[in-house]
Design an enzyme around this catalytic site. Structure first.
Site, mmCIF file in Angstrom:
data_model
loop_
_atom_site.group_PDB
_atom_site.id
_atom_site.type_symbol
_atom_site.label_atom_id
_atom_site.label_comp_id
_atom_site.label_asym_id
_atom_site.label_seq_id
_atom_site.Cartn_x
_atom_site.Cartn_y
_atom_site.Cartn_z
ATOM 1 N N ARG A 1 29.992 40.163 43.869
ATOM 2 C CA ARG A 1 30.910 39.127 44.361
ATOM 3 C C ARG A 1 31.724 39.557 45.575
ATOM 4 O O ARG A 1 31.785 38.820 46.566
ATOM 5 C CB ARG A 1 31.851 38.703 43.219
ATOM 6 C CG ARG A 1 31.141 37.983 42.100
ATOM 7 C CD ARG A 1 32.012 37.874 40.855
ATOM 8 N NE ARG A 1 32.221 39.190 40.236
ATOM 9 C CZ ARG A 1 32.999 39.429 39.206
ATOM 10 N NH1 ARG A 1 33.687 38.429 38.673
ATOM 11 N NH2 ARG A 1 33.105 40.651 38.699
ATOM 12 N N CYS B 1 36.187 43.030 43.140
ATOM 13 C CA CYS B 1 35.532 42.592 41.894
ATOM 14 C C CYS B 1 35.382 43.831 41.015
ATOM 15 O O CYS B 1 36.080 44.828 41.222
ATOM 16 C CB CYS B 1 34.210 41.885 42.179
ATOM 17 S SG CYS B 1 32.964 42.898 43.001
ATOM 18 N N ASP C 1 31.052 36.492 36.914
ATOM 19 C CA ASP C 1 30.252 37.655 37.281
ATOM 20 C C ASP C 1 28.765 37.288 37.187
ATOM 21 O O ASP C 1 28.281 36.966 36.096
ATOM 22 C CB ASP C 1 30.587 38.780 36.295
ATOM 23 C CG ASP C 1 29.912 40.075 36.672
ATOM 24 O OD1 ASP C 1 28.994 40.044 37.504
ATOM 25 O OD2 ASP C 1 30.309 41.112 36.120
HETATM 26 P P1 4NP Z 1 30.438 42.542 40.651
HETATM 27 O O1 4NP Z 1 29.283 42.473 39.543
HETATM 28 O O2 4NP Z 1 31.704 42.946 39.911
HETATM 29 O O3 4NP Z 1 30.509 41.142 41.177
HETATM 30 O O4 4NP Z 1 29.993 43.553 41.670
HETATM 31 C C1 4NP Z 1 28.968 43.535 38.703
HETATM 32 C C2 4NP Z 1 28.164 44.552 39.154
HETATM 33 C C3 4NP Z 1 27.813 45.580 38.324
HETATM 34 C C4 4NP Z 1 28.266 45.604 37.010
HETATM 35 C C5 4NP Z 1 29.081 44.582 36.553
HETATM 36 C C6 4NP Z 1 29.436 43.560 37.418
HETATM 37 N N1 4NP Z 1 27.880 46.654 36.126
HETATM 38 O O5 4NP Z 1 28.259 46.593 34.950
HETATM 39 O O6 4NP Z 1 27.210 47.593 36.574
#
Ligand code: 4NP
Length: 149
Positions: free
Chosen positions: A16, A10, A119
């Protein structure tokens, strides 16, 4: 027999893909398959999964709290047989790092029919519940694919 290696990807590797890793690990024979996860970005390198992902996993009897975030590396194309990404941005980011058609072929959206796992990071707990449900179905489908191959 050499295990089949699956990588979940991800953006941040804290919401995710750690859940996807934990869910798939809970369903497979670890002598046949291994699962890891990574993020396209390095923002959260070394961090534990988001507490909301840990909580929804715990509610289903799955422990992900010992995972640590890391960034995807081009070496992962050699190490893994299958690379499952959560959304189309992840897909573009990983494909842009591939250096052969063989590497590109390993990369697939985790949901079928071009659907994405939204997300949940900036939303509330509902988003994490939905994420769990989508990933649970996705992992059942992955197992069917693996067992057919
Ligand atoms: P992930 O979610 O891609 O599912 O781990 C996110 C976690 C952190 C961030 C964006 C998406 N961020 O911008 O820090």
């Amino acid at each position: 027999m050499v295990p089949v290696k699956i990588l979940m990807v991800c953006l941040g590797n804290i919401c995710r893909s750690p859940l996807a890793q934990g869910i798939l690990e809970s369903k497979i024979d670890s002598s046949k398959y291994t699962v890891d996860s990574a993020g396209t970005a390095a923002y959260h390198t070394g961090n534990s999964p988001d507490p909301r992902s840990i909580a929804i996993a715990n509610q289903h009897g799955i422990s992900i709290q010992n995972q640590k975030a890391r960034q995807f590396s081009i070496l992962d194309f050699q190490k893994f047989h299958y690379i499952y990404v959560m959304d189309k941005t992840n897909y573009r980011d990983i494909i842009s790092l591939a250096s052969s058609e063989d590497e590109k072929r390993k990369v697939k959206l985790i949901l079928d029919n071009e659907m994405e796992v939204p997300d949940p990071y900036y939303g509330g707990e509902e988003g994490f519940k939905k994420c769990f449900t989508l990933l649970d179905h996705a992992c059942n489908r992955i197992i069917r694919i693996l067992e057919d191959e």
